[in-house]
Design an enzyme around this catalytic site. Structure first.
Site, short mmCIF file in Angstrom:
data_model
loop_
_atom_site.label_atom_id
_atom_site.label_comp_id
_atom_site.label_asym_id
_atom_site.label_seq_id
_atom_site.Cartn_x
_atom_site.Cartn_y
_atom_site.Cartn_z
N GLU A 127 2.10 -6.53 6.89
CA GLU A 127 1.21 -5.55 7.51
C GLU A 127 1.38 -5.46 9.02
O GLU A 127 1.29 -4.39 9.62
CB GLU A 127 -0.25 -5.87 7.19
CG GLU A 127 -0.67 -5.58 5.75
CD GLU A 127 -0.31 -6.67 4.77
OE1 GLU A 127 0.44 -7.60 5.14
OE2 GLU A 127 -0.75 -6.58 3.62
N ALA A 136 0.83 -1.21 0.00
CA ALA A 136 0.00 0.00 0.00
C ALA A 136 0.87 1.26 0.00
O ALA A 136 2.04 1.21 0.34
CB ALA A 136 -0.89 0.00 1.23
N GLU A 163 -1.66 -9.99 -1.93
CA GLU A 163 -3.10 -10.31 -1.87
C GLU A 163 -3.73 -10.30 -3.26
O GLU A 163 -4.61 -11.12 -3.54
CB GLU A 163 -3.82 -9.32 -0.94
CG GLU A 163 -3.43 -9.55 0.52
CD GLU A 163 -4.13 -8.59 1.45
OE1 GLU A 163 -3.87 -7.38 1.34
OE2 GLU A 163 -4.94 -9.04 2.27
N GLY A 215 -0.58 -5.83 0.03
CA GLY A 215 -1.68 -5.86 -0.92
C GLY A 215 -1.26 -6.45 -2.26
O GLY A 215 -2.09 -7.02 -2.98
#
Ligand SMILES: NC(=O)c1ccc[n+]([C@@H]2O[C@H](COP(=O)([O-])OP(=O)(O)OC[C@H]3O[C@@H](n4cnc5c(N)ncnc54)[C@H](O)[C@@H]3O)[C@@H](O)[C@H]2O)c1
Length: 711
Positions: free
Chosen positions: A145, A74, A123, A120
């Site tokens: 994270e 991110a 992901e 992310g």
């Protein structure tokens, strides 16, 4: 026939269609790396819309156009703009909607991964139907994270356990650790590995092969792991053990790991929908938690400090000389050679040089064994280091870093020898841990080229470099040292000269206070436990053993006048212990006994030590008393460093304490801690604790003006 068409350029992804495969090139405009952002969500939605009904497209490949980077996670800069948990929840919900659509997409989507695939980014890859990674060491997969106090909010807590198994997934998410290509293949995180040059072709081929044939995967788990994860009852043991381990490691100071376990559990026990909901809700809560705010601030400060503010004044450094091939010298040689700098590594004997080189070899070879480095890169790195026992070749060195014994006279002599054997513009840097750089440079012929470069042990692992400038240090010398630090992979702070500069100066009163509590009848283990509970990775007494009682005794002597000035009695225990033959861990005689390193026995308190602290009868101290005395004496000293101009900013002070001394990251550093406690409370606590806690004037001034250290 090959047909290549290019659709109108999208803001983030560009589509290239060829032989039934749509290749989506990720290339975030204006950024060095791809990040997860709102424009990515918009772009992906548009891409999926256009590809879903395109009859010419049978399969899809996601690949990055950036060098050595798929998606690096991110955009952390934007985190501070999120003010409420609802807002964060909404972001996560949008991400979920998109990734769920990808996962259920009627055409196969293959993720072609090369370089950083983080957070992310991973992901996104997890929502694809198939993953091929390059077998390059630059390819790193992780869900880091937790290190920012949050959790994977794009379905990671749900998709990862289903793919790689519960325990492996928890391990990855609770530590945030990097997974390298071969490990990733072994655990089933990626389906295939290939040389970077073949990545695109292999991904296209896979995309077509998957049409109508979804991949069949066998879980690559041991029999025991399968058994343990096979039913709710045995899984409940896994959740419980994981939570216990987190509690033991973090003392409950960080909420994120517990929430990760909660989400995984919800998903596996109540179904994916419940798991996704738990993830969204917890992501929202964590995003605005004080712990995450502090960890994000540290990340942003660190990123800012990775840029040299005086870059244009820095001169090139191609070759460095390192004096002393001991613990620190070999570490400095290691991080320099790893980053492309040629090194002359000098010690007094070839045996000492050989030992230093061997330590570097062991470290690099360990990385090769973990497949984090290729044998070729290991050999290239080692070939950059030339061991020596004299100054031949030093005339070509641009920078000399000394890491000989902590002895002022020796360091002065070494400086004179260096000046006699190097070119006029060569820089001399000292890695002293406490001696003022000005004293080392007292008789220098070229004092403008003398600087401090204070590294932390073990050098390859510890992220901080503290640069110390004197009044005479030239600007270009400072700029050049900063550049070298960045090249060595360090986060750099620059401080002004003085005994112990910043980091050693604020650590010393904390250690002194710990010994004071021992003098008052405290217990070694209780003191260490209280401070680990406060958030330090090791307790202060264990730290003295690690650093060495000999080193501690020396530093207390250098900093003695400082303690006297604070109306504190410098604790002479370390000097007395050293005189009696105690050196700490290095000679297995310290505050603790370590036993045989090969035995698994835990270290235990060396009861003999209490004869130096008033005898065997010990009394109980409440943990908050220990925590307040030790933490606030350090924080007050940090404030004095800012007041006296040793520190240039609260930010430098926070990063120095967190990265150099292990100050609890979730508290953000001494100055963030002062801000969050509030100065009225800090002043009241300090004033209650006696004269050596006399608050720094800067604290009183800021309190009077109702000012914080951070806006
Ligand atoms: N150990 C730490 O945690 C740490 C952290 C930061 C800074 N420092 C500082 O770094 C310096 C070195 O510490 P260390 O722990 O690496 O010590 P060390 O004892 O492991 O290594 C010192 C090395 O210097 C060599 N040496 C001595 N005189 C020399 C000379 N004239 N020429 C070349 N080599 C010579 C010795 O043979 C030895 O190999 C000290 O000033 C120390 O205060 C240490």
């Amino acid at each position: 026939m090959t047909k290549v068409t290019m659709e109108a350029a999208m803001p983030y992804g560009q589509i290239e269609k060829e032989n039934g495969v749509a290749v989506v090139w990720l290339d975030q405009p204006g950024k060095k790396v791809n990040t997860i952002s709102i424009d990515l969500v918009d772009t992906f939605t548009a891409i999926l819309d256009s590809l879903e009904n395109d009859e010419t497209v049978k399969g899809i490949v996601l690949i990055s156009r950036k060098p050595d980077n798929f998606i690096a996670g991110a955009d952390i800069d934007k985190f501070k703009d999120i003010v409420s948990s609802n807002e964060a929840e909404e972001l996560s919900r949008q991400g979920h909607a998109l990734l769920n659509r990808m996962a259920a997409f009627p055409k196969p989507i293959v993720a072609a991964l090369h370089g950083a695939t983080l957070g992310g980014g991973l992901e996104v890859a997890l929502a694809c139907h198939y993953r091929i990674a390059s077998d390059d060491p630059k390819t790193i997969l992780a869900l880091p994270e937790v290190k920012l106090g949050i959790l994977p909010g794009g379905g990671g807590t749900q998709r990862l356990p289903r793919l790689v198994g519960l325990q492996t997934a928890l391990d990855m998410m609770l530590t945030g650790k990097n997974v390298y290509p071969r490990q990733a293949k072994k655990m089933g995180l990626v389906d295939d590995l290939i040389h970077p040059y073949g990545l695109l072709q292999a991904a296209k081929k896979a995309a077509l092969e998957l049409v109508g044939h979804p991949p069949e995967r066998k879980k690559r788990q041991s029999f025991v792991a399968k058994l343990l994860e096979s039913n709710p009852l045995s899984r409940s043991i896994v959740y419980k053990k994981a939570a216990e381990l987190v509690q033991k490691r973090t003392w409950g100071n960080y909420p994120a790991p517990f929430k990760i376990i909660e989400c995984v559990k919800a998903g596996l026990e109540k179904g994916p929908e419940a798991g996704m909901e738990a993830e969204i809700k917890n992501f929202g809560e964590l995003m605005v938690s004080p712990q995450s705010r502090e960890l994000v601030q540290i990340f942003l400060s660190m990123t800012a400090l990775k840029k040299n503010p005086m870059k244009e004044q820095a001169r090139p450094v191609r070759k460095i000389g390192v004096l002393g091939a001991g613990l620190m010298g070999s570490g400095v040689a290691h991080v320099s050679a790893t980053n492309g700098i040629s090194v002359l590594l000098k010690d007094i004997t070839y045996e000492a040089v050989g030992q230093g080189e061997k330590a570097i070899w062991r470290d690099l070879d360990g990385k090769v064994k973990k497949k984090a480095l290729s044998p070729f890169e290991r050999d290239i790195t080692l070939s950059r280091i030339s061991g020596t026992v004299d100054y031949r070749g030093f005339e070509k060195a641009d920078l000399i870093i000394e890491a000989v014994f902590e002895d002022l006279e020796l360091k002065k002599r070494i400086l004179a020898e260096t000046e006699a054997n190097t070119k006029e513009e060569a820089i001399f840097a000292s890695n002293t841990s406490s001696l003022p750089i000005g004293s080392i440079a007292a008789a220098a012929k070229r004092p403008d080229k003398v600087i401090g470069m204070h590294y932390f042990s073990p050098v390859p692992k510890m992220p901080l470099l503290e640069i110390i400038v004197t009044e005479k240090t030239a600007d270009w010398v400072r700029a050049t040292a900063f550049d070298v630090g960045i090249r060595q992979g360090k986060t750099v702070i620059v401080v002004n000269d003085g005994p112990g500069f910043y980091t050693t100066r604020i650590l010393a009163p904390l250690l002194n206070e710990a010994l004071e509590i021992l003098n008052e009848g405290g217990d070694v283990e209780e003191i260490d436990r209280a401070m680990r509970q406060f958030g330090y990775p090791v307790g202060p007494i264990a730290l003295i053993d690690e650093v060495g009682i000999d080193v501690g005794a020396h530093v207390s002597k250098v900093l003695g006048p400082l303690f006297t000035a604070r109306r504190a009695t410098p604790n002479t225990a370390m000097e007395r212990l050293f005189a009696a033959g105690y050196k700490g861990r290095k000679n297995n005689r310290g505050f603790y006994l370590y036993g045989d390193p090969s035995s698994k026995k835990k270290k235990e308190v060396n009861k003999e030590i209490y004869t130096f602290f008033g005898g065997p009868n010990r009394r109980k101290f409440d943990p908050p008393e220990i925590q307040n005395r030790l933490s606030l004496i350090m924080v007050n000293e940090a404030a004095l460093c800012l007041q006296e101009g040793i520190l240039q900013s609260p930010r430098d002070g926070d990063i120095g304490a967190v990265f150099g001394l292990g100050f609890p990251p979730f508290l953000g550093g001494p100055f963030r801690y002062l801000d969050s406690l509030g100065l009225p409370k800090v002043l009241a606590l300090l004033e209650k604790m006696g004269p050596r806690f006399t608050p720094a004037q800067i604290l009183r001034d800021r309190e009077a003006k109702n000012q914080r250290f951070y806006a």
